[in-house]
Scaffold this active site. Structure first.
Site, PDB file in Angstrom:
ATOM      1  N   GLY A 214     -45.343 -51.511 -12.686  1.00 60.26           N
ATOM      2  CA  GLY A 214     -44.404 -51.115 -11.883  1.00 60.26           C
ATOM      3  C   GLY A 214     -44.899 -50.756 -10.593  1.00 60.26           C
ATOM      4  O   GLY A 214     -46.188 -50.563 -10.487  1.00 60.26           O
ATOM      5  N   GLY A 215     -44.256 -50.186  -9.612  1.00 62.91           N
ATOM      6  CA  GLY A 215     -44.709 -49.576  -8.435  1.00 62.91           C
ATOM      7  C   GLY A 215     -45.310 -48.171  -8.517  1.00 62.91           C
ATOM      8  O   GLY A 215     -46.193 -47.780  -7.724  1.00 62.91           O
ATOM      9  N   MET A 216     -45.114 -47.688  -9.567  1.00 56.30           N
ATOM     10  CA  MET A 216     -45.661 -46.194  -9.941  1.00 56.30           C
ATOM     11  C   MET A 216     -46.643 -46.150 -11.053  1.00 56.30           C
ATOM     12  O   MET A 216     -47.602 -45.342 -11.082  1.00 56.30           O
ATOM     13  CB  MET A 216     -44.559 -45.031 -10.536  1.00 56.30           C
TER      14      MET A 216
ATOM     15  N   ASP B 294     -34.306 -40.344 -12.422  1.00 58.26           N
ATOM     16  CA  ASP B 294     -34.496 -41.878 -12.409  1.00 58.26           C
ATOM     17  C   ASP B 294     -33.855 -42.682 -13.597  1.00 58.26           C
ATOM     18  O   ASP B 294     -34.564 -43.426 -14.458  1.00 58.26           O
ATOM     19  CB  ASP B 294     -35.785 -42.319 -12.208  1.00 58.26           C
TER      20      ASP B 294
ATOM     21  N   VAL C 106     -48.511 -49.735 -17.696  1.00 57.54           N
ATOM     22  CA  VAL C 106     -48.451 -49.443 -19.274  1.00 57.54           C
ATOM     23  C   VAL C 106     -49.318 -50.257 -20.103  1.00 57.54           C
ATOM     24  O   VAL C 106     -49.091 -51.413 -20.071  1.00 57.54           O
ATOM     25  CB  VAL C 106     -46.849 -48.952 -19.729  1.00 57.54           C
TER      26      VAL C 106
ATOM     27  N   LYS D 243     -49.698 -44.622 -20.125  1.00 56.17           N
ATOM     28  CA  LYS D 243     -49.008 -45.036 -18.619  1.00 56.17           C
ATOM     29  C   LYS D 243     -50.252 -44.443 -17.762  1.00 56.17           C
ATOM     30  O   LYS D 243     -50.510 -43.265 -17.764  1.00 56.17           O
ATOM     31  CB  LYS D 243     -47.813 -44.301 -18.701  1.00 56.17           C
TER      32      LYS D 243
END
Length: 686
Positions: A49-51, A163, A54, A69
């Protein structure tokens, strides 16, 4: 998409200019293998993902699968990011709940930030929604109940997820929901990221106050879970928009279409719970998520084949389990006898923390004949207290009470389960001491639990070794009759405790208290020491001192004399022993900051842009103090001005320090003002 440059024009104040590229780690898996060599074997990539990315790995020492992660390089290399990441990861690791994914380790190696967590062999809820659409009502209730209880537990610990969305909810092999990514959204908040892919919350699930950049509270998580619940019931989002700005506008202005317009078999009560969670104003939502979960637990599934839905834990894949739901509704064959009555045994039960019990089920048809082989749907009203497996195995997790409900063919039965902590010993509140002839002392027997807590013991039998010296009533009141020594005993079931007391003729004439605090800021504490003296000024030892406060809401006091300032006001702290009483008057003043910081510490603006700085006062323990306002000043108003509310306006190109002052504490933040990029000839605007 690799350099992090803004090509949309939507980043706004606080974002990096497009001319400054963000460093990128070309091969994160190779870097991770080097960083974890000898500890973990990296097997494959699970998601990106953008952050973060994993990976699936093997813990070489414990021989188990784990998920690792790794934070995205553009976040990991931001100033102060490493410490913030570790802090938030430790916060998430401190959460212990059956529906929150456990975090095993937090590491930083050669600039690589990552944490190791439990590997859940299941699928994220968003993939299940895409493949299956609306889910059965009992399954929706179970998922909302489990996720809601996990979030409510985190809120009680002072942690807000920020989130909540289907992508952060995993369904494991047993059909249980597990919430992931606690605290990571808060890490991103420190970097002022606002776009999808590198976002503090996902626009489709963000509450109106979160969209406005306001404080994100437990009510914000409730709103996001309401969006998830709406999708689970209807298969679609409550808001439709073609852009991020359109979605934010919808959160502020649009009222979602009623759930039952899109899902006719949804019970009225369940639809009302979800729609209240989606209220625009936080105060119009449920008081807490625990209240919403309790309301969901009371919902009856009604019609719609609830009795034919098999337990989710049967198949290995959660998606296969839900497919069985859809298939089962159409599998009524000739000769099928519906269940007319349902009985669970035992009707009620008590468990110690950690104990389990398997519930017995007797299902009968309309003729009273037993109906074997039916699949039950199990639910717990409070999974934090007890959980129940698809096979009816109840496990006690913490002290409290919960209702376990079984459902089949629309028939349901419930069992009330009371969970108590395991008791290790019985003890007396006064363990040895002295009483004066004629003095009466209330005794207390406490049950010491394995959790370290102590609770008052009921149904206690009292004895005394010499009734002529000490008399003890049925309620535990001790009366000293004559000079001497006696042993007082307390019995509770198989537990027993004793205390030796000496009866003397010398009484307490006065109590000296030290220190004598006159003022104490809210949030701070001071321990008082009580010294009992006789009428000649001699110090009396071993005397029982009882502490109390005239207003515990202003200042509370423990049995050991520790005074804790709660909120501004005045309270009297009293110490009593042997008929003597002494008091001190304490004035609790507003919290006094020990330090002050400004968030963010560094800001980049273009000429004419604005951003809001936040002055954060901290107490001596490093915790944020709410309700205090700082004064603002710009060191060079020609470059940037600052309003009394901390709103900075860029005036011209340059650098300036913005200062905040509060109760003698000072802090500064750096603001860099840059020009707007020069427009190219012939470029389009609009």
């Amino acid at each position: 998409m690799h350099c992090g440059s803004d090509v949309t024009g939507e980043l706004g104040a606080g974002a990096l200019p497009s001319a400054i590229p963000t460093p990128v780690l070309d091969q994160p898996v190779d870097a991770l293998r080097r960083a974890t060599a000898g500890e973990y074997q990296i097997l494959s990539e699970l998601g990106r993902g953008g952050m973060a990315t994993v990976f699936l790995a093997q813990d070489l020492a414990l021989e188990r699968r784990v998920a690792i992660k790794v934070m995205a390089p553009h976040l990991a290399q931001s100033p102060g990011m490493a410490e913030r990441f570790r802090l938030e990861a430790r916060t998430a690791a401190g959460l212990s709940h059956p529906h929150i994914i456990p975090i095993y380790a937090v590491k930083q190696v050669d600039g690589l930030l990552f944490f190791v967590m439990k590997y859940v062999a299941g699928r994220p809820l968003d993939l299940m929604l895409r493949e299956l659409g609306p889910l059965p009502i009992p399954l929706v209730r179970t998922i909302l109940g489990q996720v809601g209880s996990a979030l409510a537990y985190a809120h009680r610990k002072g942690v807000v997820h920020r989130d909540v969305k289907p992508g952060n909810i995993l369904i494991d092999e047993d059909g249980n929901a597990v919430v992931t990514d606690f605290g990571i959204a808060k890490v991103a908040a420190g970097q002022h990221l606002t776009l999808t892919g590198s976002t503090v919350g996902t626009p489709a699930y963000m509450s109106p106050e979160q969209c406005a950049g306001g404080p994100v509270t437990a009510a914000s998580d409730q709103y996001s879970l309401g969006v998830v619940g709406y999708e689970l019931l209807t298969g679609r989002s409550p808001f439709a928009a073609d852009s991020v700005l359109g979605m934010l506008w919808s959160h502020f202005n649009e009222i979602p279409r009623p759930v039952q317009d899109l899902r006719v078999d949804c019970p009225d009560a369940l639809a009302e719970v979800v729609m209240r969670m989606l209220a625009k104003a936080p105060e119009a939502r449920w008081p807490t998520l625990a209240d919403a979960v309790a309301a969901i637990a009371k919902v009856h599934d009604g019609e719609g084949g609830a009795g034919l839905i098999p337990a989710v834990g049967g198949p290995r894949s959660p998606v296969q389990a839900v497919r069985r739901v859809a298939e089962a509704v159409t599998l009524r064959t000739d000769g099928y006898e519906p269940v007319a009555s349902l009985t669970l045994s035992p009707a009620s039960c008590s468990l110690r923390v950690g104990e389990t019990i398997r519930l017995g089920v007797i299902a009968r048809d309309a003729r009273g004949a037993a109906v074997p082989g039916r699949t039950m749907i199990w639910a717990s009203s409070d999974p934090g207290v007890v959980t129940v497996s698809p096979s009816g195995l109840v496990t006690a997790h913490r002290a409290g009470a919960a209702t376990v409900t079984g459902t089949v063919d629309g028939r349901r039965a419930s069992v009330r389960v009371v969970v108590t902590a395991a008791v290790e010993a019985l003890r007396l509140a006064v363990d040895g001491g002295t009483a004066t002839v004629g003095e009466s002392i209330p005794l207390r027997a406490l049950l010491a639990e394995d959790t370290g807590a102590s609770v008052h013991a009921d149904d206690v039998s009292w004895t005394t070794s010499d009734p002529s010296v000490l008399r003890v009533s049925e309620d535990g009141t001790l009366t000293a009759l004559r000079v001497g020594t006696a042993v007082v005993g307390a019995s509770h079931g198989e537990l027993r405790a004793e205390a030796v007391l000496h009866v003397t003729r010398v009484g307490v004439a006065r109590i000296r208290l030290a220190p004598e605090p006159r003022e104490l800021p809210a949030g701070e504490e001071v321990r008082l020491v009580a010294t009992c003296v006789d009428r000649l000024g001699g110090v009396l030892t071993g005397r029982l001192v009882v502490w109390s406060s005239s207003d515990p809401g202003v200042a509370a006091v423990t049995t050991g004399g520790l005074v804790i300032a709660q909120r501004p006001g005045v309270a009297r702290i009293l110490a009593s022993s042997g008929g003597a009483t002494e008091a001190v008057t304490l004035k609790v003043t507003p919290p006094r900051p020990a330090a002050l910081r400004i968030d963010p510490a560094e800001t980049l603006l273009r000429v004419g842009e604005e951003t809001r700085l936040r002055a954060v006062p901290l107490n001596s323990g490093g915790r944020e103090i709410e309700g205090l306002a700082a004064s603002w000043v710009s060191m060079d108003p020609r470059v940037a001005t600052v309003s009394p509310e901390g709103v900075v306006t860029a005036v011209r190109v340059g650098a300036v320090k913005i200062g905040a002052v509060l109760a003698g504490r000072r802090a500064t933040a750096a603001v860099l003002v840059v020009p707007h990029p020069a427009r190219q000839p012939g470029s389009a605007h609009g």
